[in-house]
Design an enzyme around this catalytic site. Structure first.
Site, PDB file in Angstrom:
ATOM      1  N   ASP A  66       0.832  -1.201   0.000  1.00  0.00           N
ATOM      2  CA  ASP A  66       0.000   0.000   0.000  1.00  0.00           C
ATOM      3  C   ASP A  66       0.873   1.261   0.000  1.00  0.00           C
ATOM      4  OD1 ASP A  66      -2.284   1.550   0.151  1.00  0.00           O
ATOM      5  OD2 ASP A  66      -2.996   0.718   2.049  1.00  0.00           O
ATOM      6  N   ASP A 115     -10.697   1.819  -3.111  1.00  0.00           N
ATOM      7  CA  ASP A 115     -11.226   1.595  -1.765  1.00  0.00           C
ATOM      8  C   ASP A 115     -12.744   1.581  -1.771  1.00  0.00           C
ATOM      9  OD1 ASP A 115      -8.955   1.184  -0.355  1.00  0.00           O
ATOM     10  OD2 ASP A 115      -8.742   3.238   0.366  1.00  0.00           O
TER      11      ASP A 115
HETATM   12  C1  DGJ Z   1      -5.724   1.952   2.051  1.00  0.00           C
HETATM   13  C2  DGJ Z   1      -6.108   0.695   1.332  1.00  0.00           C
HETATM   14  O1  DGJ Z   1      -6.618   0.988   0.061  1.00  0.00           O
HETATM   15  C3  DGJ Z   1      -7.100  -0.070   2.166  1.00  0.00           C
HETATM   16  O2  DGJ Z   1      -7.543  -1.204   1.485  1.00  0.00           O
HETATM   17  C4  DGJ Z   1      -6.447  -0.444   3.463  1.00  0.00           C
HETATM   18  O3  DGJ Z   1      -5.391  -1.325   3.235  1.00  0.00           O
HETATM   19  C5  DGJ Z   1      -5.962   0.812   4.177  1.00  0.00           C
HETATM   20  N1  DGJ Z   1      -5.146   1.609   3.336  1.00  0.00           N
HETATM   21  C6  DGJ Z   1      -5.198   0.447   5.420  1.00  0.00           C
HETATM   22  O4  DGJ Z   1      -4.677   1.543   6.038  1.00  0.00           O
END
Ligand code: DGJ
Length: 730
Positions: A481, A551
């Site tokens: 990430d 997300d």
């Molecule tokens: C952003 C990601 O897109 C989410 O799926 C998750 O992993 C969060 N970060 C965790 O902080």
């Protein structure tokens, strides 16, 4: 032969199976762009440049007194430079040691060879000697000794031409590169629509189409990442081009950092398309004898509309960009704990979630953010010391991973290795390891600072930190990430004259780290992520064969996001999860079935707490997973047809067809809140017209011609907003 040089006309012909691209050396010196489109074997006699140039005599432009093309103004240039009469957006712009920016790049030779060379330190498509041929066109500025090598690779069976540029300083003095585009194409036609993919967090890659107007129109990023906001993809299409008809020229940059991609329509109704590293806040000091390699641009032409353009990108990326064990292997169905628990979990809770996932039939449990540090209970918690939090996981990652494995599940883990917070040991030890400018405030973003990957010691530290964790436990998957972009772009490790190299050096560092880790752990499936789809680009896909698309897991929003993403990227690269309803991002309630059906058009998984699911939902999940596992090879490796766009109607339809063309999957979705739609039908594509197809669920038989010409009703199951129908050739 895909690449031919015709000496008599000074022309280079680059042929794919369904397209040709032609370059001509004007006076044997200046490479001009002649043609890109449907296959064309010969232009004979050679081009009549005098008559095109005559137009310029009528107009107020440079070149008026020149008879033998001493200027390049107004001509269709293959690699335009700034400063010698061409007043359009240049592909190439440098500053010499004496402060001048003027040069004359002229033909100095060429080589044609089988295969495709790798680009040093950069991701790129790849191909064997049997699959591709490469032309390196050497241009030289005699006065300075500067050489530019235009690199073209043709992968005929995939209808792709890739381009990159290598610059070599053959002179005595240093040269400052200010702009090195990867590709530039001058079109004689100006009637184009431009299509690109703007977005934002939770609404990435939305399709935008508009008529080209005079002037420059471009998508770009200055964020240090390709970003949620724009994507390094654009297409130029004829105004009447549809999914199935018309010219479509697609451009995509294999790069994950700052880019610029777009077109300029000039006063003479010519259009110049350019794609490459963003020239904004970029410069690179090239010392005598040094070379600079640009990223790769992928160019795809289709005479059969946008659908075929996309499928050409998809096939190329599936077979010639993705790599490693999971390139063609069926990917696991995973259950991620993020939306189920966020940061608040214990080992016991994770084991319960895993047990729920096992009952549903998933292959893997993924532990997301929060497993490390001293106080990672939210965004303000510490991040950067990659040491397990024993209060949450008393038996460590190995203890947890072993127990999950014992249930028959694989275990995956989240990292965010490009940032750190100030409440960490690593920051205390190395406060200058963040990207920053001395004595200036350091902007925190989600409470973190950006690690300076332009510094080799930072890259080595991260490689060791991540490797130690991966070696310590049975970890089969990594979610990588990145939840910020670059502010205060500066590095104390770079001298003042190289500060504008930071963004590109960051990408080179990141790619080095990813190359090292992915080759050191070849059995691990790596998934890219950047606050969802903030870095969904071919550069990332070279290292990580799937990316968390967004997300936003609301299935209606996902229709737009996945439809837009599919313009350039295949379904196998798009991670898509079923999450709880009402949705955590939009608050919208949607049926469990629709959430699953949308997610099953990508890399399928779940992201919720099974303890909160009803028995009926668990049973449906079992059916979904069994269904997906039966057919996932079609979604993951088959061709995709966008039949109806949610951007056009309150309805969407997608079709996937198996590589052997025997099975077609029809996905249909009704967008809520728009009742009383006309009773239209969905027409399938690419079937065998004479064959009989049996629909699996109902057993009803159709001819291929009927499915393609008459179609099936859009909403066959009245009580559902979505449906996946499978048609199998008899
Ligand atoms: C952003 C990601 O897109 C989410 O799926 C998750 O992993 C969060 N970060 C965790 O902080």
């Amino acid at each position: 032969m895909p690449i031919i040089f015709k000496k008599d006309t000074n022309q280079f012909y680059l042929h794919t199976d369904h397209s040709s691209y032609i370059i001509e050396l004007l006076d044997g010196r200046i490479p001009l762009h002649v043609y890109w489109g449907k296959p064309l074997d010969a232009i004979a006699p050679a081009m009549d440049w005098d008559s095109s140039f005559a137009t310029m005599f009528l107009a107020w432009d440079t070149g008026i007194e020149h008879t033998h093309f001493n200027t390049t103004g107004g001509l269709p240039l293959e690699y335009p430079v700034y400063g010698s009469g061409d007043m359009r957006d240049p592909a190439f712009h440098v500053q010499f040691a004496d402060g001048s920016r003027v040069m004359r790049l002229e033909y100095a030779g060429h080589t044609i060879f089988d295969g495709k060379p790798a680009l040093k330190g950069l991701p790129a498509t790849y191909a064997t000697k049997d699959e591709a041929q490469t032309l390196e066109l050497h241009l030289k500025d005699a006065l300075s000794g500067l050489s530019v090598y235009l690199q073209y690779t043709v992968i005929p069976a995939y209808d792709a031409i890739t381009r990159a540029v290598r610059v070599v300083n053959g002179g005595e003095e240093s040269i400052r590169l200010l702009q090195v585009a990867s590709a530039s194409v001058d079109f004689y036609d100006s009637e184009f629509d431009m299509i690109h993919l703007p977005g934002v967090w939770a609404r990435e890659r939305q399709i935008e189409r508009h008529r080209l107007i005079h002037g420059v129109q471009r998508a770009d990023s200055k964020r240090g990442a390709s970003s949620h906001y724009q994507n390094p993809f654009f297409a130029l299409v004829s105004p009447d081009t549809t999914e199935t008809n018309g010219d479509a020229y697609g451009f995509n940059l294999v790069y994950s950092g700052n880019f610029a991609a777009g077109a300029e329509k000039d006063a003479y109704e010519m259009v110049r398309a350019t794609i490459g590293i963003n020239g904004f806040d970029f410069s690179w000091l090239l010392e005598s004898g040094e070379s600079f390699q640009s990223p790769e641009a992928v160019m795809v032409y289709s005479a059969e509309g946008l659908g075929e353009m996309s499928r050409r990108f998809h096939r190329l990326y599936r077979d010639h960009l993705l790599r490693g064990k999971y390139q063609h292997a069926e990917r696991p169905v995973l259950l991620n704990n993020w939306e189920g628990t966020y940061w608040d979990f214990t080992e016991q809770k994770l084991l319960e979630i895993a047990a729920g996932g096992k009952k549903m039939g998933v292959d893997m449990l993924v532990l997301d953010d929060g497993w490390f540090g001293k106080d990672r209970m939210g965004e303000t918690g510490d991040i950067g010391d990659w040491v397990v939090d024993k209060r949450k996981l008393p038996n460590g990652l190995k203890g947890l991973g072993d127990k999950i494995n014992a249930m028959g599940l694989k275990f995956g883990l989240w990292f965010e290795p490009e940032v750190f917070s100030q409440n960490t040991d690593i920051y205390a030890q190395h406060p200058d390891w963040c990207i920053h400018v001395k004595d200036r405030p350091r902007t925190k973003w989600r409470h973190t600072l950006n690690l300076d990957y332009s510094r080799p010691e930072v890259c080595e530290y991260i490689i060791k930190a991540v490797s130690d964790v991966l070696s310590s436990a049975p970890i089969a998957y990594v979610k990588w990430d990145y939840n910020r972009n670059i502010s205060e772009p500066g590095s104390p490790a770079l001298p003042p004259e190289r500060q504008q190299e930071l963004h590109h050096r960051y990408m080179l560092g990141l790619y080095y780290v990813m190359e090292t880790l992915t080759s050191r752990f070849p059995d691990v499936l790596f998934e890219g992520c950047s606050g969802g789809g903030g870095r969904f680009d071919p550069g990332m896909l070279y290292y990580m064969p799937q990316i968390w698309t967004s997300d936003d897991t609301d299935p209606e929003e996902r229709l737009y996001i996945q439809h837009g993403t599919s313009l350039a990227y295949p379904a196998v690269t798009m991670s898509a999860h079923l999450s709880a309803s009402p949705n955590h991002q939009t608050g919208r309630a949607t049926p469990f079935k629709m959430r699953g059906d949308v997610a099953m058009a990508g890399q399928f998984g779940y992201e919720l707490d099974p303890a909160k699911m009803t028995d009926e939902e668990i049973a449906t999940a079992q059916e979904q997973i069994a269904f997906y596992k039966k057919y996932r090879h079609i979604v993951q490796q088959g061709d995709m047809y966008r039949l109806v766009s949610p951007y056009d109607e309150p309805f969407a339809a997608w079709q996937f067809i198996s590589p052997d063309a025997n099975t077609a999957m029809l996905y249909t979705f009704v967008i809520t809140g728009k009742p009383y739609q006309p009773p239209k039908r969905v027409k399938l594509q690419a079937l065998d017209a004479d064959a009989i197809y049996v629909e699996e669920l109902s057993g009803v038989e159709y001819t291929g011609a009927q499915l393609m010409q008459v179609g099936v009703p859009r909403c066959r199951l009245n009580d559902h907003l979505s449906e996946i129908a499978v048609f199998r050739k008899k």
